[in-house]
Design a protein around this motif. Structure first.
Motif, mmCIF file in Angstrom:
data_model
loop_
_atom_site.group_PDB
_atom_site.id
_atom_site.type_symbol
_atom_site.label_atom_id
_atom_site.label_comp_id
_atom_site.label_asym_id
_atom_site.label_seq_id
_atom_site.Cartn_x
_atom_site.Cartn_y
_atom_site.Cartn_z
ATOM 1 N N UNK A 240 0.824 -1.204 0.000
ATOM 2 C CA UNK A 240 0.000 0.000 0.000
ATOM 3 C C UNK A 240 0.859 1.256 0.000
ATOM 4 N N UNK A 241 0.255 2.321 -0.544
ATOM 5 C CA UNK A 241 0.927 3.627 -0.587
ATOM 6 C C UNK A 241 1.387 4.051 0.801
ATOM 7 N N UNK A 242 0.495 3.838 1.792
ATOM 8 C CA UNK A 242 0.821 4.295 3.146
ATOM 9 C C UNK A 242 2.081 3.606 3.660
ATOM 10 N N UNK A 243 2.287 2.346 3.235
ATOM 11 C CA UNK A 243 3.470 1.622 3.704
ATOM 12 C C UNK A 243 4.716 2.179 3.027
ATOM 13 N N UNK A 244 4.589 2.499 1.748
ATOM 14 C CA UNK A 244 5.734 3.095 1.052
ATOM 15 C C UNK A 244 6.072 4.449 1.684
ATOM 16 N N UNK A 245 5.037 5.233 2.013
ATOM 17 C CA UNK A 245 5.273 6.518 2.699
ATOM 18 C C UNK A 245 5.997 6.286 4.018
ATOM 19 N N UNK B 22 10.505 -0.583 -4.058
ATOM 20 C CA UNK B 22 11.154 -0.444 -2.748
ATOM 21 C C UNK B 22 12.463 0.341 -2.875
ATOM 22 N N UNK B 23 13.189 0.090 -3.951
ATOM 23 C CA UNK B 23 14.426 0.856 -4.158
ATOM 24 C C UNK B 23 14.111 2.341 -4.318
ATOM 25 N N UNK B 24 13.004 2.623 -5.001
ATOM 26 C CA UNK B 24 12.632 4.023 -5.220
ATOM 27 C C UNK B 24 12.359 4.765 -3.916
ATOM 28 N N UNK B 25 11.949 4.006 -2.866
ATOM 29 C CA UNK B 25 11.710 4.686 -1.585
ATOM 30 C C UNK B 25 12.902 4.506 -0.637
ATOM 31 N N UNK B 26 14.030 4.065 -1.172
ATOM 32 C CA UNK B 26 15.268 4.088 -0.385
ATOM 33 C C UNK B 26 15.726 2.762 0.186
ATOM 34 N N UNK B 27 14.997 1.667 -0.093
ATOM 35 C CA UNK B 27 15.414 0.368 0.459
ATOM 36 C C UNK B 27 16.690 -0.101 -0.244
ATOM 37 N N UNK B 28 17.663 -0.563 0.557
ATOM 38 C CA UNK B 28 18.952 -0.978 -0.014
ATOM 39 C C UNK B 28 19.259 -2.453 0.220
#
Ligand code: SF4
Length: 494
Positions: free
Chosen positions: A306-311, A352-358
């Motif tokens: 969900x969007x909220x989780x990505x946020x 996930x990479x787009x929101x910074x996950x490495x």
């Protein structure tokens, strides 16, 4: 005080705890024991919940106990030995911890064989997800075993124990045996199945951190169970077949509990096998974020993020995420009823990479029914594709264990020799995959767990009390007409 290194210093551990403290001046004493160390037990919400709820009983003082090799067990608050309590209750999540139950009783001067204990010894109760799946391996040890959500019967159980305190042990067992969801090995006829208890309204039985400690895996984090059950029916997953109906704690109750516990911590962990499916998860996350709290979620769904989780991941700066593809091939994933493809997984990796996950932690299984060498190759190929996107990978592969109550309950296990071959092949292949590490669970422990899962009463006694069973090299499938010991548990369809 470093409990991780097995230096168990109760006074130091209690000294750094915050949160709930029970009243000790009550007539009946109970020791709730986690059959492992303080470090492991204090992050277990079932253990924390029963501790809190038992202490709400007007006549019960409930202390906590933990198990360390070659040491007698005593209450962490009272210092009183296990054998001096009126009631001793073990909360068992894992079959391998049954060995710790046996050693805890022995080291504390009690006979683990229930038929050899005296009426004056404490009543030995056992509950938790592992004995719910199959209670029979513990039938030679426990005076009573709770099947399912223990909170449902806790008050009645404690009342029966209190009344029995002044009567003979046999009378207590008679009182316990009439309670729904309670299996009393001494009086049960082995033909009438015992009903699995299920808490439908989780607001009535909140499972959350009641005692905060720095000396545990989720140190200083307020853990809260947002739901139980999942409903996805992955064909290997006992948890979902034991509790087929997903149940949710209400958003109001979750938000109010988190709000109240902000006095202790600004870190929250939301637990459950299907956290993302909570009908109000967006609202809950947004509210908690508005308090600037650090949120972690126990499970992310590949199918629907969900969007909220990505946020939340963006806001918290979370860099590592755990996913469970279970297998590398779409074909095999479909046969185990996991409903996503490798393409979907790869697109999630990009998101996930787009929101910074490495970093990704990925869980797979080896030895699933219908698996071929091509499916093992598919794990490698999938991980190569992910690694090529410049993300770190921690890959863990566990042996498939045929769990009771699942469609795979009669399946064989992959022979130990084959598992060794597969793991050693994966190990060498992962050495060549950049930014990756590979680990696997112990084959011997997986086989021991499988043996206990499948055990009837006699086999349970041989494994746990007599230590006379050698772990086999292979575990064959069960014939279609072979009796299943765990049918002693009745699981309603909803
Ligand atoms: S999604 Fe997870 S919890 Fe749900 S059935 Fe599948 S393995 Fe079990």
């Amino acid at each position: 005080m470093t409990d991780k290194k097995h230096t168990y210093a109760p006074s130091l551990l209690i000294g750094q705890e915050k949160g709930f403290a029970p009243s000790v001046h009550k007539p009946v004493s109970m020791l709730l024991i986690y059959p492992n160390t303080y470090y492991v037990g204090m992050s277990n919400l079932g253990f924390q919940a029963i501790y809190y709820h038992a202490n709400q009983h007007p006549s019960i003082f409930c202390d906590r106990g933990f198990v360390y090799k070659s040491r007698p067990v005593s209450g962490i608050l009272s210092g009183i030995s296990l054998r001096s309590f009126d009631i001793a209750a073990f909360s068992a999540s894992f079959e391998l911890d049954y060995f710790n139950i046996v050693s805890a009783l022995r080291e504390s001067g009690l006979n683990p064989d229930r038929t050899q204990r005296k009426d004056t010894d404490p009543l030995i109760l056992i509950g938790g997800i592992a004995p719910t799946i199959n209670p029979l391996p513990l039938a030679g040890i426990a005076d009573a075993i709770v099947i399912g959500d223990g909170e449902m019967v806790l008050n009645d159980l404690l009342n029966a124990c209190i009344q029995g305190k002044t009567r003979s042990g046999r009378d207590v067992l008679d009182s316990l045996s009439v309670l729904s969801g309670v299996f009393v090995p001494e009086t049960h006829n082995r033909t009438n199945p015992v009903m699995r208890l299920q808490a439908l309204d989780l607001d009535l039985f909140p499972a959350q951190t009641h005692v905060f400690t720095a000396e545990t895996e989720f140190s200083g984090r307020f853990l809260i169970e947002v739901g139980r059950g999942c409903g996805r029916k992955c064909r290997f997953c006992a948890a979902d077949y034991i509790y087929p109906r997903p149940r949710w704690r209400s958003a109001e109750s979750i938000i109010s509990a988190i709000s109240w516990n902000r006095q202790f911590t600004d870190k929250v962990g939301m637990l459950g096998v299907a956290v993302m499916n909570h009908p109000d998860i967006d609202d809950i996350i947004r509210q908690v974020q508005s308090w600037n709290m650090d949120i972690s979620i126990s499970s992310l769904r590949v199918e629907a993020i969900k969007e909220s989780v990505l946020d939340m991941i963006t806001a918290s700066g979370q860099r590592s995420v755990t996913l469970a593809p279970e297998t590398g091939s779409d074909r095999l994933r479909k046969t185990i009823n996991k409903r996503f493809t490798n393409d979907r997984l790869l697109s999630l990796v990009q998101t996930l990479q787009d929101v910074g996950v490495q970093e990704l932690k990925l869980y797979f299984m080896a030895g699933l029914p219908g698996e071929t060498d091509a499916d093992i190759e598919a794990i490698i190929s999938l991980c190569k594709d992910i690694s090529a996107r410049n993300i770190r990978l921690k890959v863990n592969v566990n042996p498939f264990i045929p769990k009771p109550h699942t469609p795979f309950e009669r399946e064989p296990m992959m022979p130990q020799k084959e598992l060794k071959r597969v793991f050693s092949y994966l190990q060498s292949e992962f050495r060549a995959i950049p930014r990756s590490s590979f680990s696997h669970a112990s084959i011997r422990e997986a086989y021991t767990e499988a043996l206990i899962c499948r055990a009837d009463e006699n086999m349970g006694n041989e494994i746990l009390l007599n230590a006379s069973v050698r772990v086999p090299k292979e575990l064959a499938g069960l014939a279609p007409d072979a009796p299943l010991p765990w049918k002693i548990v009745h699981i309603p369809l909803s």
